[in-house]
Design a protein around this motif. Sequence first.
Motif, PDB file in Angstrom:
ATOM      1  N   MET A  77       0.670  -1.121   0.195  1.00  0.00           N
ATOM      2  CA  MET A  77      -0.101   0.004  -0.331  1.00  0.00           C
ATOM      3  C   MET A  77       0.902   1.386   0.281  1.00  0.00           C
ATOM      4  O   MET A  77       0.051   2.029  -0.901  1.00  0.00           O
ATOM      5  CB  MET A  77      -1.133  -0.038   1.195  1.00  0.00           C
ATOM      6  CG  MET A  77      -1.765  -1.258   0.947  1.00  0.00           C
ATOM      7  SD  MET A  77      -3.188  -0.475  -0.600  1.00  0.00           S
ATOM      8  CE  MET A  77      -4.161  -1.974   0.028  1.00  0.00           C
ATOM      9  N   GLY A  78       2.182   1.162   0.782  1.00  0.00           N
ATOM     10  CA  GLY A  78       3.126   2.438   0.602  1.00  0.00           C
ATOM     11  C   GLY A  78       3.344   2.279  -1.086  1.00  0.00           C
ATOM     12  O   GLY A  78       2.879   3.853  -1.462  1.00  0.00           O
ATOM     13  N   LEU A 127      -3.463   4.011   5.609  1.00  0.00           N
ATOM     14  CA  LEU A 127      -3.529   4.866   5.992  1.00  0.00           C
ATOM     15  C   LEU A 127      -1.529   5.960   6.510  1.00  0.00           C
ATOM     16  O   LEU A 127      -1.405   6.528   6.234  1.00  0.00           O
ATOM     17  CB  LEU A 127      -4.020   4.804   7.827  1.00  0.00           C
ATOM     18  CG  LEU A 127      -5.769   4.601   7.210  1.00  0.00           C
ATOM     19  CD1 LEU A 127      -6.684   4.529   8.519  1.00  0.00           C
ATOM     20  CD2 LEU A 127      -6.171   6.130   6.250  1.00  0.00           C
ATOM     21  N   MET A 128      -1.120   4.805   7.366  1.00  0.00           N
ATOM     22  CA  MET A 128      -0.089   4.802   7.984  1.00  0.00           C
ATOM     23  C   MET A 128       0.466   5.730   7.361  1.00  0.00           C
ATOM     24  O   MET A 128       1.823   6.255   7.475  1.00  0.00           O
ATOM     25  CB  MET A 128       0.497   3.980   9.632  1.00  0.00           C
ATOM     26  CG  MET A 128      -1.000   3.743  10.609  1.00  0.00           C
ATOM     27  SD  MET A 128      -0.631   5.761  11.277  1.00  0.00           S
ATOM     28  CE  MET A 128      -0.048   5.996  12.274  1.00  0.00           C
ATOM     29  N   PRO A 129       0.981   4.615   6.597  1.00  0.00           N
ATOM     30  CA  PRO A 129       2.153   5.179   5.295  1.00  0.00           C
ATOM     31  C   PRO A 129       1.815   6.154   4.038  1.00  0.00           C
ATOM     32  O   PRO A 129       2.876   7.197   4.458  1.00  0.00           O
ATOM     33  CB  PRO A 129       2.837   3.587   4.153  1.00  0.00           C
ATOM     34  CG  PRO A 129       2.053   2.727   4.828  1.00  0.00           C
ATOM     35  CD  PRO A 129       0.538   3.564   6.460  1.00  0.00           C
ATOM     36  N   THR A 387      13.183   7.126  15.818  1.00  0.00           N
ATOM     37  CA  THR A 387      13.710   6.504  14.946  1.00  0.00           C
ATOM     38  C   THR A 387      12.747   6.863  13.565  1.00  0.00           C
ATOM     39  O   THR A 387      13.280   7.112  12.751  1.00  0.00           O
ATOM     40  CB  THR A 387      13.161   4.856  14.747  1.00  0.00           C
ATOM     41  OG1 THR A 387      11.469   5.174  15.868  1.00  0.00           O
ATOM     42  CG2 THR A 387      14.420   4.676  16.139  1.00  0.00           C
ATOM     43  N   SER A 388      11.479   6.984  12.807  1.00  0.00           N
ATOM     44  CA  SER A 388      10.804   7.761  12.583  1.00  0.00           C
ATOM     45  C   SER A 388      11.271   9.172  11.969  1.00  0.00           C
ATOM     46  O   SER A 388      11.633   8.768  10.390  1.00  0.00           O
ATOM     47  CB  SER A 388       9.451   8.234  12.774  1.00  0.00           C
ATOM     48  OG  SER A 388       9.053   6.476  13.688  1.00  0.00           O
ATOM     49  N   GLY A 401       6.742   6.621   1.207  1.00  0.00           N
ATOM     50  CA  GLY A 401       5.452   5.916   1.347  1.00  0.00           C
ATOM     51  C   GLY A 401       6.263   4.786   1.391  1.00  0.00           C
ATOM     52  O   GLY A 401       5.654   3.654   2.440  1.00  0.00           O
ATOM     53  N   ALA A 402       7.167   3.854   0.618  1.00  0.00           N
ATOM     54  CA  ALA A 402       7.670   2.600   0.661  1.00  0.00           C
ATOM     55  C   ALA A 402       8.245   2.477   1.724  1.00  0.00           C
ATOM     56  O   ALA A 402       8.566   1.788   2.907  1.00  0.00           O
ATOM     57  CB  ALA A 402       8.789   2.237  -0.237  1.00  0.00           C
ATOM     58  N   ALA A 403       9.270   3.842   2.157  1.00  0.00           N
ATOM     59  CA  ALA A 403      10.151   3.743   3.781  1.00  0.00           C
ATOM     60  C   ALA A 403       9.434   3.792   4.930  1.00  0.00           C
ATOM     61  O   ALA A 403       9.580   2.808   5.768  1.00  0.00           O
ATOM     62  CB  ALA A 403      10.523   4.753   3.429  1.00  0.00           C
ATOM     63  N   SER A 404       7.945   4.452   4.321  1.00  0.00           N
ATOM     64  CA  SER A 404       6.951   5.070   5.796  1.00  0.00           C
ATOM     65  C   SER A 404       6.608   3.602   6.167  1.00  0.00           C
ATOM     66  O   SER A 404       6.336   3.272   7.321  1.00  0.00           O
ATOM     67  CB  SER A 404       6.323   5.873   5.677  1.00  0.00           C
ATOM     68  OG  SER A 404       7.107   7.289   5.175  1.00  0.00           O
TER      69      SER A 404
END
Length: 508
Positions: A77-78, A127-129, A387-388, A401-404
Amino acid sequence: MTSTLRPATTTEAVTKRPGRWLALSVLVLAVLLVAVDATVLGLATPYISEDLNPSGTQLLWIGDVYSFVIAGLLVSMGSLGDRIGRKRILLVGATAFGVISVLNAYATTPEMMIVARALLGVAGATLMPATLALIRNLFHDPRERSLAVGIWGATASAGTAVGPIAGGFLLEHFWWGSVFLINLPVMVVLVLVGSKLLPESRNPNPGPWDMTSVALSLVGMIGVVYAVKEAAAHGFTWVTPAAGLAGAAALYGFVRRQLTLPSPLLDMRLFRHRGFSGAVLADLLTILGLSGLVFFLSQFLQLVQGRGPFEAGLAELPAAIGAVVAGLIAGRVARRYSVRAVVSGGLAAIGIALAVLTVIDRSTGYPLLGAALLVVGVGAGFSFTVTSDVILSSVPKEQAGAASAVSETAYELGAALGIAVLGSIVTGVYRDFTGPAGTPAEAHESLGGAVEAAAGMPAQTSEAMLDAARGAFVDGLAIAAGAGAAVLLAAAVAAWFLLRGQRLDNVA
């Protein structure tokens, strides 16, 4: 280091988008939505047990199937958000999240509840990514981004406070399904306001979305986590290694495929960056050590110590307060000292607090519990915020998006493994309690089942059975706390070495 892993250029770093803080307020609504949903489940578990009468295994599935599915789909999804637009996938996912929350609220069987939680995981994976990726694209200045990430994390922590309190109030006045319906007003505001305020962003040259990679990621994650869960709960049967091997083979295939695709779903070169890998590992181990214990803490407060759901929600408030305060200042502290000092110190603080909880019993006073929860919150606020920030700063904005999603996958995978392993420790110890003659089998499935069964038994017998059941539950909880403490202290040591030399202003 390849150019893929270099941070933003100086020109990008000083660019400040107008309206970025107002847009951030919309993003944190999505974070609040997910955080509230995750926390109210723990409070509602005794009521779900009474109404739907799930077995102990079904109860664990209700608790962790959301994490299983979301962990399997976050990367997909990210990456999809990077391709079709992060704003679009956020708004579509938020709408689906609200609709499926209604299905959760009106579930009538354990099986239906498990399916509803799984579908909620599909929506939650969007949602989160998307929220973290949009923050990466909204805030180019490193110090502003650190503050934005801190607010993002603080909102998630605030959701852990709002969830139990609001959920406790609803559970005392309405039926358990109402705790899922509180998602709807937040969802409506998010979609209506977000459609106006959020800027669209995507990778300008994304390549195709590879469905084979999506399937391999989903099968791999679910297979591995399911194997761990079954091994912890029931020991090794032929199903356990079969699922584990199938999952491992799928993940191996996923990695090999990403290395050969011209436009991979996940650029595996990200993991060559020591800071990125160290931050992801720290997140996974932290949540693994915490989640199983947190899942059962609400049951301890209600079913062992006899607190009402609203009071139990208030009792967990110190953790959220500590996390909010620490999250807002984490970036500043990490710049003054160092990334590894803040992350390792935060993880060690959580580990020590969990070690203290190994001495709890049924009569443990709230000052000890409250102090331990406060330390847990402060440690988590420092660790997760930094860390985020490291993870976001390690990649170009096109791959945000992919990293998140990798960061959130570590979080959800850790949650699933924590509930599976530590939760199974609690359940395994609990099931072996010795009750008086006439103790029904369902009393050994869960503490909620024992409380329900006691209502139809003679007073003296029910009192003896509940006393034995509560004692076994607390024993299991103490052992799980010790295991969690060991994991957190090991994570602190690992973070100290892996994050050596990392800085928030220049993490390349």
